[in-house]
Design a protein around this motif. Structure first.
Motif, PDB file in Angstrom:
ATOM      1  N   ILE A  68       0.838  -1.207   0.000  1.00 20.34           N
ATOM      2  CA  ILE A  68       0.000   0.000   0.000  1.00 20.34           C
ATOM      3  C   ILE A  68       0.870   1.253   0.000  1.00 20.34           C
ATOM      4  O   ILE A  68       0.599   2.204  -0.745  1.00 20.34           O
ATOM      5  CB  ILE A  68      -0.964  -0.017   1.201  1.00 20.34           C
ATOM      6  CG1 ILE A  68      -2.031  -1.083   0.989  1.00 20.34           C
ATOM      7  CG2 ILE A  68      -1.598   1.339   1.419  1.00 20.34           C
ATOM      8  CD1 ILE A  68      -2.892  -1.349   2.211  1.00 20.34           C
ATOM      9  N   GLU A  69       1.911   1.262   0.801  1.00 16.60           N
ATOM     10  CA  GLU A  69       2.792   2.425   0.829  1.00 16.60           C
ATOM     11  C   GLU A  69       3.517   2.608  -0.494  1.00 16.60           C
ATOM     12  O   GLU A  69       3.746   3.729  -0.946  1.00 16.60           O
ATOM     13  CB  GLU A  69       3.801   2.298   1.967  1.00 16.60           C
ATOM     14  CG  GLU A  69       3.201   2.524   3.328  1.00 16.60           C
ATOM     15  CD  GLU A  69       4.237   2.548   4.437  1.00 16.60           C
ATOM     16  OE1 GLU A  69       5.450   2.526   4.132  1.00 16.60           O
ATOM     17  OE2 GLU A  69       3.833   2.579   5.601  1.00 16.60           O
ATOM     18  N   TYR A  70       3.869   1.521  -1.148  1.00 17.12           N
ATOM     19  CA  TYR A  70       4.569   1.601  -2.424  1.00 17.12           C
ATOM     20  C   TYR A  70       3.679   2.212  -3.503  1.00 17.12           C
ATOM     21  O   TYR A  70       4.106   3.078  -4.264  1.00 17.12           O
ATOM     22  CB  TYR A  70       5.041   0.207  -2.849  1.00 17.12           C
ATOM     23  CG  TYR A  70       5.728   0.177  -4.191  1.00 17.12           C
ATOM     24  CD1 TYR A  70       7.045   0.617  -4.317  1.00 17.12           C
ATOM     25  CD2 TYR A  70       5.071  -0.273  -5.324  1.00 17.12           C
ATOM     26  CE1 TYR A  70       7.681   0.603  -5.544  1.00 17.12           C
ATOM     27  CE2 TYR A  70       5.697  -0.296  -6.556  1.00 17.12           C
ATOM     28  CZ  TYR A  70       7.004   0.147  -6.666  1.00 17.12           C
ATOM     29  OH  TYR A  70       7.626   0.135  -7.884  1.00 17.12           O
ATOM     30  N   PHE A  71       2.434   1.774  -3.572  1.00 16.02           N
ATOM     31  CA  PHE A  71       1.546   2.246  -4.629  1.00 16.02           C
ATOM     32  C   PHE A  71       0.941   3.624  -4.360  1.00 16.02           C
ATOM     33  O   PHE A  71       0.654   4.359  -5.292  1.00 16.02           O
ATOM     34  CB  PHE A  71       0.433   1.225  -4.889  1.00 16.02           C
ATOM     35  CG  PHE A  71       0.904   0.021  -5.661  1.00 16.02           C
ATOM     36  CD1 PHE A  71       1.324   0.150  -6.974  1.00 16.02           C
ATOM     37  CD2 PHE A  71       0.938  -1.215  -5.074  1.00 16.02           C
ATOM     38  CE1 PHE A  71       1.765  -0.944  -7.692  1.00 16.02           C
ATOM     39  CE2 PHE A  71       1.383  -2.328  -5.780  1.00 16.02           C
ATOM     40  CZ  PHE A  71       1.796  -2.185  -7.091  1.00 16.02           C
ATOM     41  N   THR A  72       0.736   3.982  -3.101  1.00 16.57           N
ATOM     42  CA  THR A  72       0.142   5.279  -2.807  1.00 16.57           C
ATOM     43  C   THR A  72       1.181   6.357  -2.539  1.00 16.57           C
ATOM     44  O   THR A  72       0.890   7.547  -2.691  1.00 16.57           O
ATOM     45  CB  THR A  72      -0.797   5.199  -1.589  1.00 16.57           C
ATOM     46  OG1 THR A  72      -0.043   4.831  -0.437  1.00 16.57           O
ATOM     47  CG2 THR A  72      -1.932   4.236  -1.832  1.00 16.57           C
ATOM     48  N   GLY A  73       2.354   5.974  -2.120  1.00 24.28           N
ATOM     49  CA  GLY A  73       3.388   6.947  -1.791  1.00 24.28           C
ATOM     50  C   GLY A  73       3.187   7.594  -0.438  1.00 24.28           C
ATOM     51  O   GLY A  73       3.868   8.557  -0.109  1.00 24.28           O
ATOM     52  N   LYS A  74       2.224   7.110   0.320  1.00 23.17           N
ATOM     53  CA  LYS A  74       1.949   7.647   1.652  1.00 23.17           C
ATOM     54  C   LYS A  74       2.057   6.530   2.686  1.00 23.17           C
ATOM     55  O   LYS A  74       1.794   5.378   2.382  1.00 23.17           O
ATOM     56  CB  LYS A  74       0.531   8.233   1.725  1.00 23.17           C
ATOM     57  CG  LYS A  74       0.315   9.418   0.841  1.00 23.17           C
ATOM     58  CD  LYS A  74      -1.094   9.939   1.015  1.00 23.17           C
ATOM     59  CE  LYS A  74      -1.361  11.139   0.148  1.00 23.17           C
ATOM     60  NZ  LYS A  74      -2.728  11.623   0.295  1.00 23.17           N
ATOM     61  N   SER A 106      -0.557   8.687   7.355  1.00 22.23           N
ATOM     62  CA  SER A 106      -1.046   9.692   6.406  1.00 22.23           C
ATOM     63  C   SER A 106      -2.354   9.255   5.775  1.00 22.23           C
ATOM     64  O   SER A 106      -3.254  10.068   5.564  1.00 22.23           O
ATOM     65  CB  SER A 106      -0.017   9.936   5.309  1.00 22.23           C
ATOM     66  OG  SER A 106       1.168  10.451   5.842  1.00 22.23           O
ATOM     67  N   LEU A 107      -2.475   7.995   5.474  1.00 25.35           N
ATOM     68  CA  LEU A 107      -3.711   7.474   4.882  1.00 25.35           C
ATOM     69  C   LEU A 107      -4.871   7.548   5.858  1.00 25.35           C
ATOM     70  O   LEU A 107      -6.014   7.769   5.466  1.00 25.35           O
ATOM     71  CB  LEU A 107      -3.515   6.034   4.411  1.00 25.35           C
ATOM     72  CG  LEU A 107      -2.640   5.855   3.174  1.00 25.35           C
ATOM     73  CD1 LEU A 107      -2.363   4.385   2.922  1.00 25.35           C
ATOM     74  CD2 LEU A 107      -3.287   6.476   1.958  1.00 25.35           C
TER      75      LEU A 107
END
Length: 56
Positions: A41-47, A51-52
């Motif tokens: 999830i962090e890889y694809f969203t950049g957050k 933060s999410l």
């Protein structure tokens, strides 16, 4: 000579709750799946997770 072997075998009951081997294996596997999901999830969203969720 007399026979010193026990005549009754003790009955060992498995615990239904607590720190059993199966419970620990299941918890470890769930933690690994959760960690990998968080990294993906962090890889694809950049957050990051915080933060999410809107905490940071």
């Amino acid at each position: 000579m007399t026979n010193l072997e026990p005549t009754l075998k003790p009955e060992i009951r498995r615990p239904k709750a607590g720190f059993t081997t199966y419970a620990e294996l299941l918890n470890g596997r769930a933690a690994m799946v959760g960690f990998i999901a968080l990294v993906v999830i962090e890889y694809f969203t950049g957050k990051g997770l915080l933060s999410l969720l809107g905490i940071v």
